[in-house]
Design an enzyme around this catalytic site. Structure first.
Site, PDB file in Angstrom:
ATOM      1  N   GLY A 396      42.549  19.357  55.912  1.00 21.99           N
ATOM      2  CA  GLY A 396      41.142  19.055  56.147  1.00 21.99           C
ATOM      3  C   GLY A 396      40.967  17.969  57.175  1.00 21.99           C
ATOM      4  O   GLY A 396      41.919  17.570  57.858  1.00 21.99           O
ATOM      5  N   GLY A 397      39.724  17.489  57.283  1.00 23.69           N
ATOM      6  CA  GLY A 397      39.417  16.509  58.297  1.00 23.69           C
ATOM      7  C   GLY A 397      40.140  15.196  58.139  1.00 23.69           C
ATOM      8  O   GLY A 397      40.337  14.470  59.107  1.00 23.69           O
ATOM      9  N   ASP A 517      30.066  14.861  49.534  1.00 26.24           N
ATOM     10  CA  ASP A 517      30.730  16.008  50.177  1.00 26.24           C
ATOM     11  C   ASP A 517      31.036  17.089  49.153  1.00 26.24           C
ATOM     12  O   ASP A 517      32.176  17.553  49.039  1.00 26.24           O
ATOM     13  CB  ASP A 517      31.995  15.554  50.885  1.00 26.24           C
TER      14      ASP A 517
END
Length: 741
Positions: A396-397, A517
């Site tokens: 992921g980021g 998130d």
């Protein structure tokens, strides 16, 4: 014992005095790095240097050691204006201008005497950079010429005479293409020359502006120096160079996280381009008869330091007398301060083994309440097969997640998930600490359990319970036609589990925690398909008198799950968490994504469910996943979930249910919420958020002029393209930030 304690206090006091002396002595040196954060770190046995400019204060103009500003470039408005920033008298100030801004440190980018050299006997350094650039039309009808990220053999050379127009401040008519130039550049070109594909492209330039490789940006939905009045012209640009492969990749996005597909990739051997082994990094831009404003808002860079026996990049002080007068006392004081600091550290006990690390020298892990077990790096490296690609669970980021086998408390082997953060840079440290400091105190059956942490050799790791069934995202969307379908019972229980976790964060924990998130890739499933909410890298615990959190970088999260009001306030609240949860509910019931980044055939799920609800006659049940045959799901519960998803997705935050009410609805102890037949228009300021008496809060409302938006809010540019809000984590739909199977 008293004399011993007095001795310890005296030694500590002496150490503090010596440290203060060291600081005061060194403060006499020129403040050449006052605006930039810079440090070194170790990754996989290699040393890296990182510097970061979150913005460019005007004081940089008085600190020439910080950046080298050349030509018509200036520092103004907390940005680097590579070409003049004005709309006045363009004939005088904007036409035929050039500018450069260079970082003054020289880096060794290739070495012939380093170990692990390639077949040609040369080792080339790797580097990566990310910057936010703004290309803006000074007048709506024209744009020009362009902007470039520059790797130059000479960091102090101004733009050559005659390098305006299509030469981008890099070369001129007589020198273009000459190997004596010794530069490579990534250009963002907004004017079509005879050798360009169009007036909106990216290119790799080597010693000249006729790009070795060029690609149009139009297919990627990127418009440089756009004339769209709702678009400020800003883009994020990532450039990654692999010195081993001798290859460069360029990525671009509108104020988001790095996309998965590069806009350009090309071979580049810097050892055959540069005039020597060292080079400088910076930016160049130009205008011609056509002109635009070319400015830079932020810049972060990480460069591999080659072990060539030299000290790359150390800049001499202004004169040997200054070095003797100030440098020697400073070095002596620092040595004393270091000795004193080591003495204190030894007396108080070690925090860990990596004493040279920037993170460990500035963070007292022992001060974090309830900090879990510290894992040995060697054990985690062995358990992941040296972080083998085959052990990767997801990416992921903020990092990569690996599956690992470690020794448990009673000596038995146990499987865990190891989250490795992207790097020990400033942002990586913040993400690591945010997650560690929040989730380690949370205790709930529907939250991923943190088992421990590790920081060694510049690597930041968190260790979690392994989730055998991976992420909800993978089970809903990641399988092929033959993949098993998630049963209705499991779906309902997953929704209820996430709701329970959200209620705990919002109402039951000592502090109010906002997750920020919530999406399927951050919901893990254990062996019994129970939901575990994870990835607390963006989560924030609010102070008792606060109801929202404002991120200085803007609006974090993922498009489709971000509440519309966040784009106007920049604040995350419990109501914005509920909005993201509503999107997840609709995805679980329908088996379709809430958003596909405008990909071909992408359905507008929220709009579709609202239309089915307004049609009446039970048509809302048509939104249920078609892979579930009639009789395989409870129609009453399906309608309950769909109505709840719409209620949580209400454009007005004051109309969304609280987590407590959601739990009651899912427990079937309260009826489904009343939902309007058609989706209400988004309005700003929103109506007041009506809070319960147990919250002890006043209603929240806005004060600005009302702004209404149609039901296609997310398709409009009034939302995510707003200049002031940076989408710091707009992930690709395949992102996995937490452990997956």
């Amino acid at each position: 014992m008293a004399p011993s304690r007095r001795g310890q206090r005296a030694a500590t006091g002496l150490a503090v005095l010596l440290l203060l002396y060291a600081i005061s002595a060194c403060s006499l040196l020129p403040a050449a790095r006052a605006q930039a954060t810079a440090f070194t770190s170790i990754r996989n046995g290699s040393e890296f240097s990182t510097f970061s400019f979150p913005s460019f204060g005007n004081s940089l103009r008085q600190l020439p050691g910080n950046l080298t500003v050349l030509g018509n470039a200036t520092v103004n408005g907390n940005a680097l204006q590579i070409t003049p920033d004005t709309r006045n008298d363009p004939e005088k100030f904007l036409i035929n201008q050039t500018g450069r801004v260079m970082y003054p440190r020289a880096y060794v980018l290739w070495a012939s005497n380093a170990s692990n050299t390639s077949a040609d006997g040369r080792r080339v350094a790797s580097f990566s950079t990310v910057f936010k650039v703004n290309l803006f039309r000074a007048t709506p009808s024209v744009k020009g010429e362009g902007f470039a990220f520059l790797i130059a053999s000479d960091g102090g050379a101004p733009p050559p005479p005659g390098s305006h127009g299509g030469y981008l401040g890099l070369t001129n008519a007589s020198t273009d293409g000459s190997a004596a130039n010794g530069f490579a550049a990534v250009e963002l070109d907004t004017v079509k020359q005879s050798y360009d594909p169009d007036d909106n492209h990216v290119g790799l330039d080597v010693n000249g502006v006729r790009s070795k490789v060029a690609a149009s940006l139009t297919p990627f939905g990127i418009d440089l120096a756009t004339n769209n009045t709702n678009d400020d012209g800003s883009h994020m640009v990532w450039i990654e160079y692999n010195g081993t492969a001798r290859h460069v990749w360029v990525y671009m996005a509108k104020n988001g996280s790095r996309p998965g597909t590069p806009v350009l990739d090309a071979p580049l051997d810097l050892s055959k381009v540069l005039l020597g082994k060292t080079a400088y990094f910076g930016f160049s831009a130009s205008t011609g008869v056509l002109y635009q404003l070319n400015c830079l808002h932020s810049w972060d860079m990480t460069v591999e330091l080659l072990p060539d026996g030299s000290s790359p990049g150390k800049q001499p002080l202004s004169g040997w007398k200054l070095g003797l007068a100030i440098g020697v006392p400073c070095a002596f004081a620092l040595a004393l301060g270091l000795f004193a600091g080591l003495y204190i550290k030894k007396r108080r006990g070690r925090i860990g083994d990596d004493s040279s690390s920037i993170v460990r020298s500035t963070i007292n892990f022992a001060s974090i309440p309830g900090v879990p077990k510290e894992f040995d790096y060697k054990e985690l490296r062995k358990g992941t097969g040296n972080f083998d690609e085959k052990m990767k669970l997801g990416q992921g980021g903020y990092g990569v997640v690996y599956r690992a086998t470690v020794v448990g408390e009673h000596g038995q082997s146990m499987e865990v998930a190891v989250k490795q953060f992207s790097g020990a840079n400033t942002k990586g440290q913040e993400d690591f600490l945010a997650e560690l400091s929040i989730i380690n105190l949370l205790r709930h059956r529907n939250l991923v359990k943190l088992l421990g942490w590790c920081h060694q050799d510049g690597v930041l790791l968190l260790v979690y319970d392994f989730m055998p069934n991976g992420s909800l995202d993978r089970l809903l969307f990641g399988g092929g036609p033959e993949a098993p379908v998630l049963t209705w019972g499991h779906r309902y229980n997953i929704v209820a589990g996430v709701a329970s976790a959200l209620n705990y964060l919002h109402h039951e924990y000592d502090q109010r925690v906002i997750h920020r998130d919530i999406k399927p890739s951050n919901i893990m499933l254990d062996a019994a398909f129970n939901a575990r909410l994870g990835d607390f890298g963006l989560a924030r615990a609010l102070e008792t008198d606060k109801t929202s959190y404002t991120d200085k970088l803007g609006v974090p999260g993922t498009l489709g799950y971000i509440a519309p009001e966040c784009f106007h306030t920049g604040r995350a609240t419990r109501e914005s968490d509920v909005f993201g949860f509503g999107a997840v509910i609709l995805e679980i019931v329908s088996g379709r994504r809430i958003s596909c980044s405008n990909a071909a055939g992408c359905s507008q799920l929220l709009e579709g469910v609202w239309q089915l609800h307004g049609a009446g006659g039970g048509r809302i049940l048509e939104a249920v996943d078609r892979r579930l045959a009639p009789g395989e799901f409870d129609e009453g519960d399906a309608e309950r979930l769909l109505l709840l998803g719409l209620a949580c997705s209400h454009p007005n935050p004051g109309e969304r249910p609280r987590a407590r009410a959601i739990v009651q609805i899912l427990a079937r102890s309260a009826p489904p919420p009343d939902v309007p037949a058609s989706k209400p228009a988004f309005m700003w300021p929103a109506l007041p958020v009506v809070l319960g008496d147990d919250d002890g809060e006043m209603p929240v409302s806005g004060t600005s002029t009302a702004l209404t938006s149609s039901s296609s809010y997310y398709a409009s540019s009034a939302g995510w393209t707003t200049q002031n809000y940076l989408l710091t984590r707009e992930h690709d739909v395949t992102d996995r930030d937490m452990p997956t199977a």
